[in-house]
Each structure stands twice: as structure tokens, then as C-alpha cells.
Design a protein around this motif. Sequence first.
Motif, short mmCIF file in Angstrom:
data_model
loop_
_atom_site.label_atom_id
_atom_site.label_comp_id
_atom_site.label_asym_id
_atom_site.label_seq_id
_atom_site.Cartn_x
_atom_site.Cartn_y
_atom_site.Cartn_z
N ILE A 133 55.48 16.94 41.67
CA ILE A 133 55.76 18.16 42.43
C ILE A 133 55.58 19.34 41.48
O ILE A 133 56.22 19.41 40.43
CB ILE A 133 57.20 18.12 43.00
CG1 ILE A 133 57.34 16.93 43.96
CG2 ILE A 133 57.54 19.43 43.71
CD1 ILE A 133 58.78 16.60 44.32
N THR A 134 54.70 20.27 41.85
CA THR A 134 54.34 21.36 40.96
C THR A 134 54.64 22.71 41.60
O THR A 134 54.20 22.98 42.72
CB THR A 134 52.84 21.30 40.60
OG1 THR A 134 52.54 20.01 40.06
CG2 THR A 134 52.47 22.36 39.59
N ILE A 135 55.36 23.55 40.87
CA ILE A 135 55.55 24.95 41.28
C ILE A 135 54.26 25.68 40.91
O ILE A 135 53.90 25.74 39.74
CB ILE A 135 56.76 25.59 40.59
CG1 ILE A 135 58.03 24.75 40.83
CG2 ILE A 135 56.97 27.02 41.07
CD1 ILE A 135 59.22 25.17 40.00
N THR A 139 57.21 19.88 37.71
CA THR A 139 56.58 20.65 36.65
C THR A 139 56.10 21.98 37.21
O THR A 139 56.34 22.31 38.37
CB THR A 139 55.43 19.85 36.00
OG1 THR A 139 55.01 20.48 34.79
CG2 THR A 139 54.25 19.68 36.95
N GLY A 140 55.45 22.77 36.35
CA GLY A 140 54.91 24.06 36.76
C GLY A 140 53.44 24.16 36.45
O GLY A 140 52.91 23.43 35.61
N SER A 141 52.75 25.07 37.11
CA SER A 141 51.32 25.28 36.87
C SER A 141 51.11 26.13 35.63
O SER A 141 51.94 26.98 35.28
CB SER A 141 50.69 25.99 38.07
OG SER A 141 50.54 25.13 39.16
N GLY A 142 49.98 25.91 34.96
CA GLY A 142 49.62 26.74 33.83
C GLY A 142 50.20 26.25 32.52
O GLY A 142 50.82 25.19 32.45
N ASP A 143 50.01 27.05 31.47
CA ASP A 143 50.42 26.65 30.13
C ASP A 143 51.46 27.58 29.52
O ASP A 143 51.72 27.52 28.32
CB ASP A 143 49.20 26.57 29.20
CG ASP A 143 48.44 27.89 29.11
OD1 ASP A 143 48.88 28.89 29.73
OD2 ASP A 143 47.40 27.93 28.43
#
Length: 257
Positions: free
Chosen positions: A19-21, A57-61
Motif C-alpha cells: 500500500i503506497t501513499i 510505504t510512500g512514493s518517491g525518495d
Amino acid sequence: MKINDEILFEVEDGGIAVITIDRPQARNAINSGVIEGLRLAWQRFAGDAALRVAILTGSGDKAFCAGMDLKQAAATGLRIPPRDMFPILGDAVKLDKPVIAAVNGVAYAGGFLFAQMCDLCVASDNALFGITEAKVGRGMPWAAPLAQMLPQRIMMELLLTGAPMTAARAHQLGYVNAVVPLAELRDTALGMARTIAANAPLTVRAARELVYLSSEMGRSAALRAAYPLFDSVYLSEDAQEGPRAFAEKRAPRWSGR
């Protein structure tokens, strides 16, 4: 697949939900779309018997989640948030399956909460954890369970200063299970999830409940409560399948019954 514009829901081999924000342009800050999308994602995960472990988790770095979208909060004049406003695992959302936080950058305020509410946490080496509400005049009642996870003076430091804590320090204090380079974060989280998902699901669920039950009781009370917690596990078909598979030198075929 997309739950909505802000939340992605992927299914990986082995019964893993990721599951990604997905608001990297806003450091994955929590707006109304994130709140509603996460609520729907947890419902989907809970309702699918084939899914055994989730990763959040979340998108990007740069950011796992930077906390509440303060622009939206200012525009709406938000005062005391309703108790069930946020899809907090163990509070507004009840789950009996494990969830791993894969923290890929800053986890501030509500982002710290999202990492805290998960059962396990792996972090990239650039991750920062901060409870920053004191800097903007907001509250953090959700931080109460942190007293079971960190020493009192560390908790005081986080809440009163609002200063961030590095992933390395969080790992040293036992708040984070593993710290890895950002490029390895997803694979590390998936590896942990697959290890859990390969185990007997009834035992995993009861063991997870045991941890939370024990944190709210003294030693003797926790022991008394723990024994009946595993009765249904001992009486299950899986409790016979596990030893049988070991004797036959094959992988167990769990039925969850």
C-alpha cells in the motif's frame, strides 16, 4: 491498482499487499484523499483471505509521509480531529494480520504515527522520524503507545523538542527493525513479509495478539491470557500439518483452519 488518486494497492507473490501513499509532490502529506484511500485499502487487505501481510510505504525518495497537509488543515480550520478521522491501525481500524512500515524518507507527525501503528518497521538510511506537532501548535494524543516502544526520556525528547531522529538512532533504540540503502528498502520489506507469510497464519495472528496483549498487562496476567489465546491454534488442522510436513521433508500447505 489505484484505490484513488492518492493510494496505490499492489499484490505481490506470496500473499503480500503493498500500500503506497502516492503524493510525492506534497511529500506524501495526509489530505482527505489519503485518509479515505487508506481506509479503503485496509478494508481490502482485511477482507482478502489470500493476503497475509501488508507493507505501507510512500512514493518517491524523500518522504514516507510528512504528516498532515497543513495547507488543507488551515483552509478547513480544523480544530479537534474526530477520534476516528484517521485510519489508525489498532484504533479506528482493527486488523488481525501483520503490517510492515517501509519508511523511505521523512516520517513526520502523522507520518511518524503511520510508522508507529505498524507491527514492524524497516527504514532507508536517509529516513528521519519526528513528532513535530509542538512546532505548529497541534497535538499528538496518538503518541501514547510510544511509551511501550521507547524509553521515557527519548519519548520526552521527541515530543517536547520536535527534533527529528535518524533511522540509525531509531534502529539503535529498537524502534526500527532494519536500516538499509534506499534502493534495497522494498526488497527488504518484501523479504520480511514473505518470511512471515510462509509461516502458519493462525500462529502468526495469535503471536501478534500476544505482543499487544502483553504490553497492556503485567507478567502474570499476560501469561493467564496467553494460554487460551493459542487454544484454537493447537486445535487447528495447521497444527497437524506443520509437524507432518516436517516429517515428510516438504513445505507445509497451510489452510488457516
